[in-house]
Design a protein around this motif. Structure first.
Motif, mmCIF file in Angstrom:
data_model
loop_
_atom_site.group_PDB
_atom_site.id
_atom_site.type_symbol
_atom_site.label_atom_id
_atom_site.label_comp_id
_atom_site.label_asym_id
_atom_site.label_seq_id
_atom_site.Cartn_x
_atom_site.Cartn_y
_atom_site.Cartn_z
ATOM 1 N N ILE A 395 0.840 -1.193 0.000
ATOM 2 C CA ILE A 395 0.000 0.000 0.000
ATOM 3 C C ILE A 395 0.882 1.252 0.000
ATOM 4 N N ALA A 396 1.910 1.232 0.840
ATOM 5 C CA ALA A 396 2.794 2.389 0.955
ATOM 6 C C ALA A 396 3.480 2.701 -0.369
ATOM 7 N N LYS A 397 4.015 1.692 -1.035
ATOM 8 C CA LYS A 397 4.714 1.909 -2.300
ATOM 9 C C LYS A 397 3.759 2.352 -3.401
ATOM 10 N N SER A 398 2.532 1.844 -3.373
ATOM 11 C CA SER A 398 1.551 2.208 -4.406
ATOM 12 C C SER A 398 1.121 3.666 -4.286
ATOM 13 N N LEU A 399 1.095 4.185 -3.072
ATOM 14 C CA LEU A 399 0.733 5.595 -2.890
ATOM 15 C C LEU A 399 1.680 6.516 -3.642
ATOM 16 N N LEU A 400 2.960 6.125 -3.743
ATOM 17 C CA LEU A 400 3.940 6.964 -4.435
ATOM 18 C C LEU A 400 3.562 7.173 -5.896
ATOM 19 N N ASP A 401 2.990 6.163 -6.514
ATOM 20 C CA ASP A 401 2.581 6.285 -7.913
ATOM 21 C C ASP A 401 1.400 7.234 -8.093
ATOM 22 N N HIS A 402 0.748 7.580 -7.012
ATOM 23 C CA HIS A 402 -0.375 8.527 -7.048
ATOM 24 C C HIS A 402 0.050 9.912 -6.553
ATOM 25 N N GLY A 403 1.357 10.125 -6.372
ATOM 26 C CA GLY A 403 1.840 11.425 -5.944
ATOM 27 C C GLY A 403 1.605 11.719 -4.480
ATOM 28 N N LEU A 404 1.481 10.653 -3.674
ATOM 29 C CA LEU A 404 1.249 10.810 -2.238
ATOM 30 C C LEU A 404 2.347 10.093 -1.471
ATOM 31 N N HIS A 405 2.885 10.737 -0.451
ATOM 32 C CA HIS A 405 3.870 10.050 0.371
ATOM 33 C C HIS A 405 3.174 9.006 1.231
ATOM 34 N N ALA A 406 3.904 7.965 1.563
ATOM 35 C CA ALA A 406 3.322 6.902 2.376
ATOM 36 C C ALA A 406 3.240 7.315 3.836
ATOM 37 N N VAL A 415 1.128 -3.446 16.570
ATOM 38 C CA VAL A 415 0.065 -3.692 15.592
ATOM 39 C C VAL A 415 0.659 -4.385 14.378
ATOM 40 N N LYS A 416 0.173 -5.567 14.058
ATOM 41 C CA LYS A 416 0.665 -6.315 12.911
ATOM 42 C C LYS A 416 0.299 -5.593 11.620
ATOM 43 N N GLU A 417 1.267 -5.480 10.708
ATOM 44 C CA GLU A 417 1.055 -4.809 9.421
ATOM 45 C C GLU A 417 0.432 -3.412 9.630
ATOM 46 N N SER A 418 0.992 -2.678 10.549
ATOM 47 C CA SER A 418 0.391 -1.392 10.921
ATOM 48 C C SER A 418 0.617 -0.309 9.873
ATOM 49 N N MET A 419 -0.351 0.570 9.772
ATOM 50 C CA MET A 419 -0.271 1.784 8.954
ATOM 51 C C MET A 419 -0.729 2.940 9.830
ATOM 52 N N MET A 420 0.193 3.821 10.147
ATOM 53 C CA MET A 420 -0.100 4.944 11.034
ATOM 54 C C MET A 420 -0.217 6.218 10.201
ATOM 55 N N ILE A 421 -1.387 6.833 10.242
ATOM 56 C CA ILE A 421 -1.672 7.987 9.380
ATOM 57 C C ILE A 421 -1.819 9.242 10.232
ATOM 58 N N GLU A 422 -0.971 10.213 9.980
ATOM 59 C CA GLU A 422 -1.022 11.485 10.708
ATOM 60 C C GLU A 422 -1.082 12.637 9.709
ATOM 61 N N GLU A 448 -8.448 -7.275 -6.592
ATOM 62 C CA GLU A 448 -8.607 -7.564 -8.023
ATOM 63 C C GLU A 448 -7.281 -7.808 -8.741
ATOM 64 N N ASP A 449 -6.230 -7.081 -8.339
ATOM 65 C CA ASP A 449 -4.948 -7.174 -9.040
ATOM 66 C C ASP A 449 -3.819 -6.939 -8.044
ATOM 67 N N ALA A 450 -3.602 -7.895 -7.180
ATOM 68 C CA ALA A 450 -2.619 -7.734 -6.113
ATOM 69 C C ALA A 450 -1.221 -7.500 -6.660
ATOM 70 N N LYS A 451 -0.897 -8.105 -7.817
ATOM 71 C CA LYS A 451 0.459 -7.977 -8.353
ATOM 72 C C LYS A 451 0.801 -6.529 -8.690
ATOM 73 N N ALA A 452 -0.193 -5.754 -9.106
ATOM 74 C CA ALA A 452 0.069 -4.349 -9.435
ATOM 75 C C ALA A 452 0.572 -3.594 -8.210
ATOM 76 N N LEU A 453 0.017 -3.927 -7.041
ATOM 77 C CA LEU A 453 0.486 -3.295 -5.810
ATOM 78 C C LEU A 453 1.840 -3.849 -5.393
ATOM 79 N N GLN A 454 2.036 -5.133 -5.599
ATOM 80 C CA GLN A 454 3.302 -5.758 -5.214
ATOM 81 C C GLN A 454 4.469 -5.245 -6.053
ATOM 82 N N ASP A 455 4.187 -4.777 -7.278
ATOM 83 C CA ASP A 455 5.236 -4.278 -8.166
ATOM 84 C C ASP A 455 5.465 -2.775 -8.040
#
Length: 478
Positions: A395-406, A415-422, A448-455
């Motif tokens: 998720i973090a890496k995919s945000l970069l492709d949308h012009g947003l920092h992770a 917290v397992k697999e945590s995402m902290m949003i501030e 729908e397309d997990a590989k797109a996020l993984q790449d």
């Protein structure tokens, strides 16, 4: 993009210096360079374009949204930068303060330090503040050393342990260990806060202090913080407040009123200095009445309209050269004076509002780690996405492709697999909505397309790195 060395052309110059018009100093032959240094030969325009283009590849708060916890990584007003650039401050040399002939030139600087420390004390409910520590972790260590000095002075040689919650910042146990203390952890409940029964289990007469973050790194205010302080004080243990999350309560609640005896402030985050990637810091330390005699020195004191330096009665001594990071304190002073009391309250109010708006928009798409009112940050877990093979890092890496920092991922460690949003207080609803829209879009894409996020990322100058090798080999791409 070419490296600056690849643009080098023999004989090309940006500027030519005049011939030396003074006698050349004698220089030991054994220390002379035997070969030319091998610097790139480029024009001034080459240099300007190269570094301007490099800057455009960076993510920064001036160009992109930064939802980055756990500490405040927020936009800093240019007004504070302008004040810090004023030659009347910027050109002062700290050695002038020790030369009586130049002392008048330093009066304004000492007045600023005196007033800044008193404003910080008022904001936090502390009695006195030292501006010397030059980083948050340095402020932590200073706070623990003050606790140690207090107990040493009282002959409390048996007090050899600090209590630290599992929701604390990672540097807390490191600071405790460097100061020579053992550490005992108190776990948070499933609701993300400390429960008094668990606290009582680890509290005994060997406890020298408690290191607490409030709001904690789960983004939650500790509801029993006053009771924790009272229990600690019953065994003569002192409370240290990690000020990294002060942005959430500034102007609304004061650590001193909660029972804390010592704290550090992240002036470089909460109070208007650009931070990140090794930027300048200040972990100024505030203390209550018990610890005031032990503060680092010298402290700026006031006598009428004049200022001087004095060492506190039982000072632990200097913990940084001169007066710490003076320019960071100057920015903080300008920021506080510009906002005023109501403005500081507005900062906290909007920081909390923005974090809870993000939580409200994402809670039906992502799994919130905890329920209840978040403060300046909200914490989600990407663990349920494992069924699609997607992790928080994807998720973090995919945000970069949308012009947003992770946001921060994999912290807090509880917290397992945590995402902290501030989101901080400075972001508009439009920006938050765009971020939330992208997060919701990525959640749908994960199914729908997990590989797109993984790449991801695909649009950045550097793609997905091997995370282990990248720490050792900087040019290591998959």
């Amino acid at each position: 993009m070419q490296l600056i060395f690849e643009q080098s052309r023999k004989g090309r110059r940006a500027i030519r210096l005049d011939d030396l018009d003074v006698p050349e100093a004698a220089f030991p032959e054994e220390h002379r360079r035997k070969e030319e240094p091998g610097l790139p030969e480029v024009s001034e325009l080459d240099v300007v374009r190269h570094f301007t283009n490099l800057s455009r590849r960076n993510f920064g708060i001036d160009s992109h949204f930064y939802p980055l916890g756990s500490c405040t990584m927020k936009y800093n007003p240019k007004m504070a930068e302008a004040v810090a650039a004023d030659n009347r401050y910027a050109n002062l040399h700290p050695h002038l303060s020790t030369t009586s002939a130049y002392w008048p030139a330093c009066e304004g600087a000492f007045q600023m330090m005196y007033e800044a420390s008193h404003l910080l004390a008022e904001i936090s409910g502390m009695q006195e503040v030292s501006l010397q520590p030059i980083a948050g972790a340095h402020g932590e260590l200073t706070g623990v050393l003050l606790i140690a000095a207090y107990h040493r002075d009282k002959g409390n040689t048996h007090k050899d342990t600090l209590i630290i919650p599992d929701s604390a910042h990672g540097t807390n146990p490191a600071s405790a260990a460097i100061a020579g203390y053992k550490v005992v952890e108190v776990p948070s409940g499933k609701d993300g806060v400390i429960h008094l029964d668990k606290f009582r289990e680890v509290l005994d007469d060997n406890i020298a202090g408690v290191m607490l973050t409030c709001p904690n790194t789960h983004g939650l205010f500790e509801p029993d913080v006053r009771a924790i302080a009272d229990l600690a004080h019953e065994v003569d243990a002192l409370l240290y407040y990690d000020g990294a999350n002060l942005n959430a309560i500034m102007g609304r609640s004061r650590p001193g009123d909660m029972g804390f005896d010592v704290m550090h402030y992240n002036l470089h985050k909460t109070f208007a200095t650009p931070h990140g990637m090794g930027g300048p810091g200040s972990g100024s330390v505030g203390v209550g009445k018990r610890l005031a005699p032990y503060l680092p020195g010298p402290q700026v004191t006031r006598n009428g309209d004049h200022y001087s330096l004095a060492m506190p009665e039982k000072s632990i001594g200097r913990i940084a050269p001169f007066f710490g990071n003076f320019m960071v304190a100057l920015r903080a002073y300008a920021y506080i004076r510009q906002l005023g009391g109501q403005g500081l309250k507005d900062v906290a109010d909007h920081a909390v509002l923005n974090a809870n708006y993000v939580w409200a928009r994402l809670k039906d798409t992502y799994t919130a780690a905890f329920n209840g009112l978040f403060m300046h940050e909200c914490v989600f877990t990407a663990a349920p996405m494992a069924e699609h093979g997607v992790r928080a890092v994807d998720i973090a890496k995919s945000l970069l492709d949308h012009g947003l920092h992770a946001p921060t991922v994999y912290f807090p460690l509880t917290v397992k697999e945590s995402m902290m949003i501030e989101p901080t207080e400075t972001e508009s609803k439009d920006t938050l909505d765009r971020f939330c829209d992208v997060m919701i879009e990525l959640a749908a894409q994960a199914a729908e397309d997990a590989k797109a996020l993984q790449d991801a990322p695909k649009t950045m100058p550097v793609g997905r790195l091997d995370e282990v090798r990248a720490a050792k080999e900087l040019n290591c791409a998959l």
